[in-house]
Scaffold this motif. Structure first.
Motif, short mmCIF file in Angstrom:
data_model
loop_
_atom_site.label_atom_id
_atom_site.label_comp_id
_atom_site.label_asym_id
_atom_site.label_seq_id
_atom_site.Cartn_x
_atom_site.Cartn_y
_atom_site.Cartn_z
N GLY A 277 0.84 -1.20 0.00
CA GLY A 277 0.00 0.00 0.00
C GLY A 277 0.88 1.25 0.00
N HIS A 278 1.95 1.25 0.82
CA HIS A 278 2.88 2.37 0.82
C HIS A 278 3.51 2.54 -0.56
CE1 HIS A 278 2.76 3.22 5.07
NE2 HIS A 278 3.17 2.01 5.41
N TYR A 281 1.27 4.10 -2.98
CA TYR A 281 1.18 5.55 -2.71
C TYR A 281 2.44 6.26 -3.24
CZ TYR A 281 -0.09 9.70 0.21
OH TYR A 281 -0.43 10.94 0.68
N GLY A 295 4.05 11.46 1.87
CA GLY A 295 2.65 11.44 2.26
C GLY A 295 2.19 12.83 2.68
N HIS A 301 -0.08 8.19 5.36
CA HIS A 301 0.67 7.11 4.71
C HIS A 301 0.30 5.76 5.33
CE1 HIS A 301 3.62 6.21 1.73
NE2 HIS A 301 4.10 7.44 1.72
N ILE A 304 -3.23 4.53 4.32
CA ILE A 304 -3.29 3.89 3.00
C ILE A 304 -2.81 2.44 3.10
CG2 ILE A 304 -2.35 3.94 0.64
CD1 ILE A 304 -3.42 6.52 0.57
#
Ligand SMILES: *[C@@H]1O[C@H](CO)[C@@H](O)[C@H](O)[C@H]1NC(C)=O
Ligand SMILES: *[C@@H]1O[C@H](CO)[C@@H](O)[C@H](O)[C@H]1NC(C)=O
Ligand SMILES: *[C@@H]1O[C@H](CO)[C@@H](O)[C@H](O)[C@H]1NC(C)=O
Ligand SMILES: *[C@@H]1O[C@H](CO)[C@@H](O)[C@H](O)[C@H]1NC(C)=O
Ligand SMILES: *[C@@H]1O[C@H](CO)[C@@H](O)[C@H](O)[C@H]1NC(C)=O
Length: 353
Positions: A277-278, A281, A295, A301, A304
């Protein structure tokens, strides 16, 4: 008299957001120039940090400290240049970007000290061992992590927990106190009262502490139920006060924030999705100007990451990737969480094992 009033009105208008477009143009140019150089300096710093973090040797440690000094000098040069722009009337976006990009740095000596202190703390953490009676010494990953996750022997868990704190926390403490001193000093250079205020400021939220307090109050009834449930299950293995707090050593880990040696378990699958997920992003903001390649704040962050981790655990997804043999009966629940949702990930965990 009339003249005084007129001046006051002009002053109010300018400070309420009229933009000095000449200054704005220069500020944007300053940021562009900074981004060009920073792209190289920061890339080099991250590369050297990666080498050190994945391969802790004296040589890589020296390189990391040199890169850290170079980066500090670089930041110092640019934050000094940016000081001329502090009181000018820029657009709010440019002002925000400048605030994020340019921070005043510690002087050379303190800066070196800080980087040495950080490096000493991380070396202590990454190389510590715990030696159980009559057994060989063990490192955090994988041996101690495995004991914390799998042992049901209370005295062994206490021994590992305490041994880790003796060999890590106590050794880190003197460095941590110096770290605090230097970070507070850096915060003051940037017009904050202390490092805590500087970190909270990153969230760009008025009344941040009150908002967190309010969220905590809202979620507390749920938290109390989860706490009581966990305590009930733990009492099947350990003698725990039925009304009291939970002993930290029986909760399954030793509290690492570290490199991960992944195993095939439901927990690690969840963590891997959280980390991905990081990464997702990162990719979503890769095209923004360098200063915004981060973020919105640290909490966002993590949110997410948590979102992607949680979505992975829905029965629909687990079934789709073959971890839940029976497809979920309906379109999935809305509203409160049901025990069958939890059951889904337990079943998937068994398939993985
Ligand atoms: C680790 O770093 C050393 C330099 O200190 C280097 O010689 C070695 O090849 C590195 N090992 C790996 C696996 O990258
Ligand atoms: C960091 O550790 C090294 C080696 O143990 C020591 O010589 C040095 O003084 C420490 N640095 C600081 C800033 O305390
Ligand atoms: C701490 O580490 C040292 C050496 O690595 C070891 O001799 C000692 O037994 C450890 N202490 C504990 C409490 O495990
Ligand atoms: C539990 O751990 C303790 C301390 O490590 C050890 O002395 C004891 O033999 C263990 N008990 C069992 C049942 O394994
Ligand atoms: C910086 O480092 C030296 C030792 O290298 C130490 O004596 C000094 O107290 C350190 N800490 C601070 C906060 O300056």
């Amino acid at each position: 008299m009339l003249f005084v009033v007129a001046v006051a009105v002009v002053a109010v208008v300018v400070s309420c957001g009229e933009v000095d477009w000449g200054a704005e143009e220069e500020a944007v140019k300053l940021l562009n120039d900074y981004h060009k150089e920073a792209a190289q300096v920061l890339h080099n710093y991250i590369k050297v940090s990666w080498d050190y973090n994945t391969n802790i040797t004296d040589y890589n440690n020296e390189r990391q400290k040199e890169a850290s000094s170079r980066t500090r000098r670089f930041n110092d040069k640019w934050s000094k240049r940016s000081r001329d722009f502090v009181d000018l009337d820029l657009t709010s976006d440019t002002r925000r970007m400048m605030r994020k990009a340019f921070q005043m740095e510690l002087n050379e000596e303190d800066g070196k000290n800080l980087s040495q202190i950080l490096s000493n703390m991380s070396t202590i953490y990454s190389t510590a061992q715990v030696c159980l009676q009559g057994q060989q010494c063990m490192e955090l990953d994988p041996e101690l992590t495995n004991i914390m996750a799998n042992s049901r022997n209370y005295s062994q868990l206490v021994e590992v927990w305490e041994g880790w704190r003796k060999n890590v926390s106590r050794k880190i403490k003197p460095y941590y106190l110096q770290y605090l001193e230097l970070m507070n000093e850096k915060a003051k250079l940037n017009d904050f009262s202390d490092a805590g205020q500087m970190w909270r400021n990153e969230y760009e939220t008025e009344g941040f502490e009150e908002a967190m307090e309010e969220l905590y109050r809202e979620i507390r009834p749920l938290y109390n139920l989860v706490h009581a449930y966990v305590r009930k299950r733990l009492r099947e293995h350990y003698q725990i006060d039925p009304r009291g707090a939970l002993p930290a050593c029986v909760l399954g880990d030793i509290w690492g924030r570290i490199k991960m040696c992944t195993q095939v378990t439901m927990d690690d699958l969840q963590v891997a999705h959280h980390e991905l997920g990081h990464v997702q992003y990162f990719m979503q903001y890769a095209h923004l100007p360098l200063t915004y390649r981060d973020g919105a704040n640290g909490g966002f962050h993590e949110a997410i990451g948590e979102l992607v981790g949680a979505v992975m655990e829905t029965p629909q997804h687990l079934n789709k990737v073959g971890l839940l043999p029976h497809p979920p009966s309906g379109p999935g629940h809305e509203g409160p969480l049901h025990t069958c949702d939890l059951h889904g990930s337990e079943e998937a965990g068994r398939v993985l094992a």
